[in-house]
Scaffold this motif. Structure first.
Motif, PDB file in Angstrom:
ATOM      1  N   UNK A   1      27.917  69.234  62.564  1.00  0.00           N
ATOM      2  CA  UNK A   1      28.527  68.080  61.908  1.00  0.00           C
ATOM      3  C   UNK A   1      29.334  68.503  60.685  1.00  0.00           C
ATOM      4  N   UNK A   2      28.791  69.447  59.918  1.00  0.00           N
ATOM      5  CA  UNK A   2      29.509  69.954  58.751  1.00  0.00           C
ATOM      6  C   UNK A   2      30.809  70.633  59.160  1.00  0.00           C
ATOM      7  N   UNK A   3      30.770  71.337  60.269  1.00  0.00           N
ATOM      8  CA  UNK A   3      31.983  72.004  60.764  1.00  0.00           C
ATOM      9  C   UNK A   3      33.029  70.989  61.212  1.00  0.00           C
ATOM     10  N   UNK A   4      32.568  69.873  61.797  1.00  0.00           N
ATOM     11  CA  UNK A   4      33.499  68.800  62.176  1.00  0.00           C
ATOM     12  C   UNK A   4      34.128  68.160  60.938  1.00  0.00           C
ATOM     13  N   UNK A   5      33.372  68.135  59.856  1.00  0.00           N
ATOM     14  CA  UNK A   5      33.882  67.579  58.603  1.00  0.00           C
ATOM     15  C   UNK A   5      34.754  68.587  57.855  1.00  0.00           C
ATOM     16  N   UNK A   6      34.863  69.791  58.432  1.00  0.00           N
ATOM     17  CA  UNK A   6      35.712  70.862  57.888  1.00  0.00           C
ATOM     18  C   UNK A   6      35.354  71.212  56.440  1.00  0.00           C
ATOM     19  N   UNK A   7      34.058  71.344  56.196  1.00  0.00           N
ATOM     20  CA  UNK A   7      33.605  71.761  54.876  1.00  0.00           C
ATOM     21  C   UNK A   7      34.014  73.211  54.638  1.00  0.00           C
ATOM     22  N   UNK A   8      34.559  73.474  53.484  1.00  0.00           N
ATOM     23  CA  UNK A   8      35.089  74.804  53.179  1.00  0.00           C
ATOM     24  C   UNK A   8      34.014  75.684  52.526  1.00  0.00           C
ATOM     25  N   UNK A   9      32.970  75.956  53.315  1.00  0.00           N
ATOM     26  CA  UNK A   9      31.865  76.795  52.847  1.00  0.00           C
ATOM     27  C   UNK A   9      31.443  77.727  53.976  1.00  0.00           C
ATOM     28  N   UNK A  10      30.950  78.885  53.604  1.00  0.00           N
ATOM     29  CA  UNK A  10      30.325  79.759  54.586  1.00  0.00           C
ATOM     30  C   UNK A  10      28.933  79.196  54.892  1.00  0.00           C
ATOM     31  N   UNK A  11      28.608  79.078  56.169  1.00  0.00           N
ATOM     32  CA  UNK A  11      27.320  78.510  56.577  1.00  0.00           C
ATOM     33  C   UNK A  11      26.570  79.514  57.446  1.00  0.00           C
ATOM     34  N   UNK A  12      25.319  79.792  57.072  1.00  0.00           N
ATOM     35  CA  UNK A  12      24.494  80.701  57.856  1.00  0.00           C
ATOM     36  C   UNK A  12      23.159  80.028  58.185  1.00  0.00           C
ATOM     37  N   UNK A  13      22.651  80.310  59.381  1.00  0.00           N
ATOM     38  CA  UNK A  13      21.372  79.751  59.812  1.00  0.00           C
ATOM     39  C   UNK A  13      20.384  80.891  60.063  1.00  0.00           C
ATOM     40  N   UNK A  14      19.184  80.756  59.496  1.00  0.00           N
ATOM     41  CA  UNK A  14      18.139  81.757  59.664  1.00  0.00           C
ATOM     42  C   UNK A  14      16.914  81.120  60.323  1.00  0.00           C
ATOM     43  N   UNK A  15      16.261  81.870  61.161  1.00  0.00           N
ATOM     44  CA  UNK A  15      14.960  81.470  61.692  1.00  0.00           C
ATOM     45  C   UNK A  15      13.894  82.204  60.895  1.00  0.00           C
ATOM     46  N   UNK A  16      12.843  81.497  60.540  1.00  0.00           N
ATOM     47  CA  UNK A  16      11.782  82.079  59.723  1.00  0.00           C
ATOM     48  C   UNK A  16      10.496  82.145  60.535  1.00  0.00           C
ATOM     49  N   UNK A  17       9.929  83.342  60.654  1.00  0.00           N
ATOM     50  CA  UNK A  17       8.738  83.522  61.484  1.00  0.00           C
ATOM     51  C   UNK A  17       7.486  83.857  60.679  1.00  0.00           C
ATOM     52  N   UNK A  18       7.638  84.013  59.354  1.00  0.00           N
ATOM     53  CA  UNK A  18       6.478  84.323  58.511  1.00  0.00           C
ATOM     54  C   UNK A  18       6.827  83.964  57.074  1.00  0.00           C
ATOM     55  N   UNK A  19       5.776  83.843  56.248  1.00  0.00           N
ATOM     56  CA  UNK A  19       6.053  83.549  54.845  1.00  0.00           C
ATOM     57  C   UNK A  19       6.821  84.688  54.201  1.00  0.00           C
ATOM     58  N   UNK A  20       6.587  85.910  54.664  1.00  0.00           N
ATOM     59  CA  UNK A  20       7.294  87.062  54.106  1.00  0.00           C
ATOM     60  C   UNK A  20       8.792  86.998  54.361  1.00  0.00           C
ATOM     61  N   UNK A  21       9.179  86.613  55.583  1.00  0.00           N
ATOM     62  CA  UNK A  21      10.609  86.518  55.880  1.00  0.00           C
ATOM     63  C   UNK A  21      11.248  85.359  55.125  1.00  0.00           C
ATOM     64  N   UNK A  22      10.498  84.268  54.927  1.00  0.00           N
ATOM     65  CA  UNK A  22      11.031  83.158  54.146  1.00  0.00           C
ATOM     66  C   UNK A  22      11.287  83.592  52.707  1.00  0.00           C
ATOM     67  N   UNK A  23      10.349  84.335  52.134  1.00  0.00           N
ATOM     68  CA  UNK A  23      10.522  84.819  50.764  1.00  0.00           C
ATOM     69  C   UNK A  23      11.770  85.676  50.651  1.00  0.00           C
ATOM     70  N   UNK A  24      11.991  86.564  51.616  1.00  0.00           N
ATOM     71  CA  UNK A  24      13.187  87.421  51.580  1.00  0.00           C
ATOM     72  C   UNK A  24      14.456  86.583  51.646  1.00  0.00           C
ATOM     73  N   UNK A  25      14.444  85.535  52.456  1.00  0.00           N
ATOM     74  CA  UNK A  25      15.608  84.658  52.547  1.00  0.00           C
ATOM     75  C   UNK A  25      15.802  83.864  51.258  1.00  0.00           C
ATOM     76  N   UNK A  26      14.705  83.424  50.658  1.00  0.00           N
ATOM     77  CA  UNK A  26      14.781  82.660  49.418  1.00  0.00           C
ATOM     78  C   UNK A  26      15.373  83.497  48.288  1.00  0.00           C
ATOM     79  N   UNK A  27      15.147  84.791  48.317  1.00  0.00           N
ATOM     80  CA  UNK A  27      15.655  85.653  47.255  1.00  0.00           C
ATOM     81  C   UNK A  27      17.182  85.724  47.237  1.00  0.00           C
TER      82      UNK A  27
END
Length: 203
Positions: free
Chosen positions: A115-141
């Motif tokens: 939906x954001x891409x249809x609205x042509x938002x001028x931002x880089x967008x990345x999607x991550x899958x999180x499988x553990x609290x450790x990987x979430x922490x790394x992404x949060x950093x």
């Protein structure tokens, strides 16, 4: 009749419990705060210019909408709501990171991203899958601000020294926002350890 004392993670729950039970209840922060002993905090001066978003599954939103007076939206309206919320929150950020801790949240992330891409938002967008609290922490950093209605995600972000923006999807998040958002990490860990000792000692 088998309980002498209860340990609850917020004062609102303690108040409600006392209306039904004649036990002694103590405030004990969520045990997720104990991870603060292992997690290295982010340095505030290392700005990433990225915002982290964990959208909340539509079914979860519908389940709790009435208890926090959230307007009942259709699935399409809910996706549009998240899109507008993200556009507003990301105004001063360069990149949007979608972080998901459940498969349902991840699926909604994909729909909001489209939906954001249809609205042509001028931002880089990345999607991550999180499988553990450790990987979430790394992404949060890699982010400066984290917006979600997932309580443990908010706690982990706070532990990692990331600014948090709670999405009040339920009473649980409302209480977190009102009572626990500014809870001192060292104080939380101290209280948990005291409660664990009380339990082990049979106090």
């Amino acid at each position: 009749k088998y309980i002498k004392k209860g340990f609850l993670r917020d004062f609102d729950s303690i108040k409600n419990a006392k209306n039904f039970f004649k036990y002694d209840f103590s405030f004990t922060p969520d045990v997720a705060y104990l991870l603060g002993q292992q997690i290295v905090k982010n340095q505030k001066d290392l700005a990433n210019k990225n915002i982290g978003i964990s959208v909340i599954d539509y079914r979860v939103y519908r389940r709790y909408a009435d208890e926090v007076d959230n307007k009942i939206l259709t699935k399409e309206e809910y996706i549009d709501f998240w899109s507008k919320e993200i556009i507003y929150l990301s105004a001063n950020y360069e990149c949007i990171y979608f972080l998901s801790t459940t498969s349902a949240d991840h699926q909604l992330s994909l729909e909001v991203k489209r939906n954001l891409e249809l609205l042509k938002i001028n931002k880089k967008i990345e999607i991550f899958s999180t499988h553990s609290w450790g990987s979430l922490i790394e992404q949060l950093k890699g982010i400066d601000l984290y917006h979600t209605g997932r309580m443990h995600g908010l706690i982990l972000a706070k532990i990692a020294n990331i600014e948090i923006s709670p999405f009040v999807v339920s009473n649980k998040i409302r209480v977190f926002n009102e009572e626990l958002k500014n809870l001192d990490l060292n104080d939380a860990i101290r209280k948990i350890k005291i409660s664990i000792k009380d339990i082990c000692d049979g106090e």
